[in-house]
Design an enzyme around this catalytic site. Structure first.
Site, PDB file in Angstrom:
ATOM      1  N   HIS A   1      -0.689   0.652 -26.181  1.00 49.28           N
ATOM      2  CA  HIS A   1      -1.401  -0.217 -27.125  1.00 49.28           C
ATOM      3  C   HIS A   1      -1.843   0.650 -28.310  1.00 49.28           C
ATOM      4  CE1 HIS A   1      -3.618  -3.737 -28.396  1.00 49.28           C
ATOM      5  NE2 HIS A   1      -4.558  -2.894 -28.793  1.00 49.28           N
TER       6      HIS A   1
ATOM      7  N   GLU B   1       2.160   7.663 -31.200  1.00 53.22           N
ATOM      8  CA  GLU B   1       2.855   6.985 -30.085  1.00 53.22           C
ATOM      9  C   GLU B   1       4.156   7.718 -29.769  1.00 53.22           C
ATOM     10  OE1 GLU B   1       3.221   2.715 -30.052  1.00 53.22           O
ATOM     11  OE2 GLU B   1       1.679   2.509 -31.563  1.00 53.22           O
TER      12      GLU B   1
ATOM     13  N   ASP C   1      -3.990  -5.801 -21.914  1.00 59.10           N
ATOM     14  CA  ASP C   1      -4.638  -4.553 -22.346  1.00 59.10           C
ATOM     15  C   ASP C   1      -5.851  -4.127 -21.520  1.00 59.10           C
ATOM     16  OD1 ASP C   1      -2.773  -4.567 -24.444  1.00 59.10           O
ATOM     17  OD2 ASP C   1      -4.105  -5.756 -25.699  1.00 59.10           O
TER      18      ASP C   1
ATOM     19  N   ASN D   1       9.633   3.021 -30.231  1.00 63.86           N
ATOM     20  CA  ASN D   1       9.147   3.726 -29.033  1.00 63.86           C
ATOM     21  C   ASN D   1      10.213   3.756 -27.948  1.00 63.86           C
ATOM     22  OD1 ASN D   1       6.217   4.628 -29.126  1.00 63.86           O
ATOM     23  ND2 ASN D   1       6.111   2.613 -30.077  1.00 63.86           N
TER      24      ASN D   1
HETATM   25  C1  GRF Z   1       3.761  -0.191 -31.077  1.00 62.72           C
HETATM   26  O1  GRF Z   1       2.756   0.017 -32.018  1.00 62.72           O
HETATM   27  C2  GRF Z   1       3.164  -0.406 -29.717  1.00 62.72           C
HETATM   28  O2  GRF Z   1       1.968   0.259 -29.533  1.00 62.72           O
HETATM   29  C3  GRF Z   1       2.884  -1.865 -29.722  1.00 62.72           C
HETATM   30  O3  GRF Z   1       3.956  -2.434 -30.425  1.00 62.72           O
HETATM   31  C4  GRF Z   1       4.501  -1.490 -31.333  1.00 62.72           C
HETATM   32  C5  GRF Z   1       5.957  -1.406 -31.039  1.00 62.72           C
HETATM   33  O4  GRF Z   1       6.651  -0.681 -32.023  1.00 62.72           O
HETATM   34  N1  GRF Z   1       2.637  -2.329 -28.383  1.00 62.72           N
HETATM   35  P1  GRF Z   1       8.168  -0.330 -31.771  1.00 62.72           P
HETATM   36  O5  GRF Z   1       8.895  -1.650 -31.495  1.00 62.72           O
HETATM   37  O6  GRF Z   1       8.233   0.605 -30.618  1.00 62.72           O
HETATM   38  O7  GRF Z   1       8.653   0.283 -33.055  1.00 62.72           O
END
Ligand code: GRF
Length: 196
Positions: free
Chosen positions: A108, A178, A149, A18
């Site tokens: 989340h 996401e 959360d 992300n």
């Molecule tokens: C994601 O699923 C986010 O929602 C959660 O942790 C994960 C992180 O994934 N809070 P990344 O490190 O961005 O691949």
């Protein structure tokens, strides 16, 4: 007059997929700069991504993360206006919530309030969704408050689940959403920022 640059910090504990999407999204932005990637985990994949993208990194330990006199100067030195939690596992201490109220968002990987709270992160969330035989899951982007959360919800997006979806399949579906929405929602929050 041109808008002042907004300096963004990304806090992440893990892989950083992300974080990468957000960094890429703002790469050519004239008004938003990802100025810092902060992690509690010296082995986190996100640090390699930051390095690759020439973004400064900072590692915290539990003590330095909880002391305002240690943490706030770091954020000030990068002129951080806004914080994005992208897979950051530690609870945010009250002084930081206060300093960045309505300027700190978290993502989340479920439809909160379902399957959130302490200990609900990563695959734990998707396993809980699977066990509950949910027919849908999704993402929640919310403001950060003093509890895991629980902050005010900014955005949710659902994904449909099939009976054959195991926790890994659920995780894949949710992560895709996401990546599609998080950078855009962050951008929207930034455009609503009061820069006074
Ligand atoms: C994601 O699923 C986010 O929602 C959660 O942790 C994960 C992180 O994934 N809070 P990344 O490190 O961005 O691949």
């Amino acid at each position: 007059m041109s808008k002042p640059t907004i300096h963004l910090a990304i806090f992440a504990s893990g892989t950083g997929s992300n974080a990468r999407k957000i960094i890429e999204h703002f790469q050519d932005s004239p008004t938003v700069k990802v100025a810092l990637v902060l992690s509690n985990n010296p082995d986190a994949g996100v640090l390699g991504i930051a390095e690759e993208c020439h973004i400064p990194t900072h590692i915290v330990n539990r003590a330095s993360f909880r002391q305002p006199e240690l943490l706030l100067p770091v954020l000030e030195s990068y002129s951080i206006d806004f914080i994005v939690l992208a897979g950051f596992l530690w609870l945010i201490p009250p002084f930081l919530v206060k300093a960045y109220r309505q300027r700190m968002v978290n993502i989340h990987p479920s439809l909160l309030p379902a399957h959130g709270g302490k200990g609900m992160y990563g695959m734990h969330v998707h396993e809980a969704v699977f066990k509950a035989k949910e027919t849908e899951s999704g993402i929640t982007i919310h403001w950060v408050d003093d509890h895991y959360d629980e902050g005010q919800i900014i955005f949710q997006h659902k994904v449909a689940l099939e009976p054959g979806d195991n926790p890994q399949a659920i995780a894949r579906k949710v992560l895709e959403v996401e990546h599609a929405y998080f950078p855009k929602i962050v951008e929207q929050c930034l455009s609503d920022l009061d820069q006074d």
